[in-house]
Design a protein around this motif. Structure first.
Motif: not given
Length: 176
Positions: A129-139
């Motif tokens: 799981d990749i966490y980029i920001s709170r807006f892009i969560d689920g990648l």
């Protein structure tokens, strides 16, 4: 004994129903490195092709760290296009790292005479799981290998097999 079994089944289905409310859906796509291997007792010929896959999945929570993940994928590789239905078990090793394994069933779309269109095998792999920001969560990124178990030749002579394997590398997104 029958009452205990019945009570156990009722409790299990009730519990799974409450866990089934933890369903996530997602989409994924990536590259497929396929190999079609024809062999008999004397020789072995492998044909490698590169293609792509795209599809969707559902992730159904079963236990705290375990989920059932049925998928529906379209795999396009030269003359080996297929619809694939992997039925994966997902085990959460850590918060971001997962191990996947399970059976896979495929339906080859453009089959010539003398070949079977139904394929089955075992898949296993890992996902991160990749966490980029709170807006892009689920990648997430994923790598899996499918071992084809089905002989795709109809009425094959003894010892002659044609099997399809594949390495899948891609990105996915779980909708929350």
């Amino acid at each position: 004994m029958k009452k205990i079994l019945l009570c156990t089944v009722i409790v299990l289905f009730t519990w799974l129903n409450t866990k089934a409310q933890e369903i996530k859906y997602g989409a994924k796509a990536g590259v497929d490195f396929s190999s079609l291997k024809v062999k008999n007792r004397v020789f072995s010929i492998t044909n490698n092709e590169t293609g792509f896959y795209v599809g969707g999945f559902a992730e159904i929570g079963v236990f705290k760290a375990v989920a059932f993940r049925p998928e529906l994928l379209y795999i396009a590789v030269k003359d080996l296009n297929q619809i694939s239905v992997p039925l994966m078990a997902k085990y959460e090793v850590s918060e971001d790292f997962n191990v996947l394994a399970g059976p896979s069933f495929g339906f080859l779309l453009n089959v010539n005479d003398g070949f079977k269109s139904f394929n089955y095998g075992i898949e296993f792999g890992v996902a991160y799981d990749i966490y980029i920001s709170r807006f892009i969560d689920g990648l997430f990124v994923e790598a899996r290998y499918n071992i084809g178990l089905s002989n795709l030749l109809e009425e094959a002579p003894s010892g002659l097999t044609r099997k399809l394997n594949g390495l899948f590398v891609g990105l996915g997104y779980k909708f929350k």
